[in-house]
Design a protein around this motif. Structure first.
Motif, short mmCIF file in Angstrom:
data_model
loop_
_atom_site.label_atom_id
_atom_site.label_comp_id
_atom_site.label_asym_id
_atom_site.label_seq_id
_atom_site.Cartn_x
_atom_site.Cartn_y
_atom_site.Cartn_z
N SER A 38 0.83 -1.21 0.00
CA SER A 38 0.00 0.00 0.00
C SER A 38 0.86 1.26 0.00
N PHE A 39 1.90 1.28 0.85
CA PHE A 39 2.76 2.46 0.90
C PHE A 39 3.67 2.52 -0.33
N ASN A 40 4.10 1.37 -0.80
CA ASN A 40 4.91 1.30 -2.03
C ASN A 40 4.16 1.93 -3.20
N ALA A 44 1.24 10.57 3.94
CA ALA A 44 1.16 9.11 4.02
C ALA A 44 2.37 8.54 4.76
N SER A 45 3.56 9.15 4.55
CA SER A 45 4.78 8.68 5.23
C SER A 45 4.65 8.85 6.74
N GLY A 46 4.09 10.00 7.16
CA GLY A 46 3.91 10.25 8.59
C GLY A 46 2.90 9.33 9.23
N PHE A 81 6.61 2.20 8.27
CA PHE A 81 7.61 3.01 7.56
C PHE A 81 9.02 2.52 7.86
N HIS A 82 9.83 2.43 6.80
CA HIS A 82 11.22 1.99 6.93
C HIS A 82 12.07 2.89 6.03
N TRP A 83 13.06 3.56 6.62
CA TRP A 83 13.82 4.56 5.88
C TRP A 83 14.52 3.98 4.65
N GLY A 105 -2.67 7.74 6.75
CA GLY A 105 -2.03 7.11 5.59
C GLY A 105 -2.96 7.04 4.40
N ILE A 106 -4.22 6.63 4.65
CA ILE A 106 -5.22 6.56 3.57
C ILE A 106 -5.49 7.94 3.00
N GLY A 107 -5.58 8.93 3.89
CA GLY A 107 -5.81 10.31 3.45
C GLY A 107 -4.68 10.82 2.58
N GLY A 108 -3.44 10.52 2.99
CA GLY A 108 -2.27 10.96 2.21
C GLY A 108 -2.25 10.35 0.83
N TYR A 109 -2.54 9.03 0.76
CA TYR A 109 -2.55 8.35 -0.53
C TYR A 109 -3.67 8.91 -1.42
#
Length: 324
Positions: free
Chosen positions: A120-122, A163-165, A170-172, A302-306
């Motif tokens: 999802s984050f990818n 979304a990152s926040g 999250f992994h740097w 996260g959903i809002g950011g995406y």
């Protein structure tokens, strides 16, 4: 004699009315297969790299490129899906080789990121591709868009920051690899427009894949040997533990090629605007399916950011179309 019915009249009418239906069914089938292959290869990559114990993203990319090389040759030379285009000069070969290395970097980066980040984050980070494309187009070709078009990119970047926040997983390092892969994908797109701009050197995407894939395999082989030296022993060990290991690798590699083939066919049979809308929707579908399958935690932030990023991408495509 004038009252005699023409036996061919009715079939012609039914044939003409069924033709658009067949075309619609054909295009719908293409889109469904395109979605299945794109989302399928993404989810299988994640499953193999994170959940299956197969921690070799470079070797996995080499498997993908090997399948693309073999199946591209079969599709073009034997099945003749598209006419074979020959490389006409050493210069053209070097340009294709350069594109192949950049393409490799983007695929490897994306696969590495899947080891550390949820799908999802990818996908949220990958949605920023238009931002990097516009940036590289400006830096490399001095091509300027309307200010409204650049303005539409603000929510694209803002959404990913949000979304990152709000990303629990999250992994740097994963984030850096994902953003690098996204930038490399955009860089390859702009570079391709520059290097293969002349009419005599232009290649369709199928022929470009035919020539890029073997170069990618040759480039990835020494990198795999150096950076993933135990790949064969671990893979054989996994194959003894899991009887479907080789089948998963084979299906994954074939789907990587089919994703490229179907992208070409969907592009050919639909408009650029339709493709863009479908692409945006595909990312959202992949996110939903991945959350249901892998059960990775998500937040409202996260959903809002995406969502903001996707809306920004849609707005960017629309403004670019209107103000070109």
């Amino acid at each position: 004699m004038n009252n005699k019915k023409n036996p061919d009249q009715k079939p012609e009418m039914s044939s003409s009315s069924s033709s658009p239906k067949k075309q619609t069914l054909f295009i719908s089938s293409l889109i469904l297969l395109w979605y299945t292959s794109n989302i399928g290869v993404l989810l299988l990559n994640k499953f193999l790299l994170s959940n299956y114990g197969f921690k070799f993203p470079i070797f996995l990319t080499m498997c993908h490129m090997s399948a693309c090389a073999i199946l591209s040759y079969v599709s073009i030379v034997f099945l003749k899906l598209v006419p074979l285009q020959h490389l006409k000069s050493r210069s053209q070969f070097m340009k294709v080789a350069t594109l192949s290395i950049v393409f490799c970097a983007s695929v490897v980066g994306g696969n590495v990121s899947l080891r550390y980040l949820p799908v999802s984050f990818n996908q949220a980070v990958g949605a920023t591709t238009p931002f990097f494309t516009a940036l590289f187009a400006y830096l490399m070709t001095f091509k300027r868009e309307a200010w409204v078009t650049y303005g539409a990119l603000v929510p694209v970047v803002t959404g990913v920051v949000i979304a990152s926040g709000g990303e629990p997983g999250f992994h740097w390092f994963g984030f850096i690899m994902c953003i690098s892969a996204t930038a490399a994908r955009a860089f390859k797109s702009v570079l391709q427009g520059i290097l293969l701009s002349s009419e005599g050197e232009k290649l369709n995407s199928m022929n470009l894949m035919l020539y890029m894939s073997p170069i990618a395999v040759i480039a990835l082989l020494p990198v795999t040997i150096v950076m993933e030296p135990d790949v064969m022993s671990v893979t054989l060990s996994l194959a003894r533990q899991h009887q479907y290991m080789w089948i998963l690798l084979l299906v994954n590699s074939v789907m990587a090629y089919s994703a490229n083939l179907l992208n070409f066919l969907v592009t050919k049979h639909t408009s650029a605007l339709t493709l863009q809308v479908l692409g945006n929707a595909k990312g959202a579908v992949a996110v939903v399916i991945s959350i249901l399958l892998f059960r990775n935690p998500v937040t409202v932030m996260g959903i809002g950011g995406y969502s903001i990023t996707v809306l920004g991408v849609v707005a960017y495509g629309e403004t670019k179309r209107r103000f070109r």
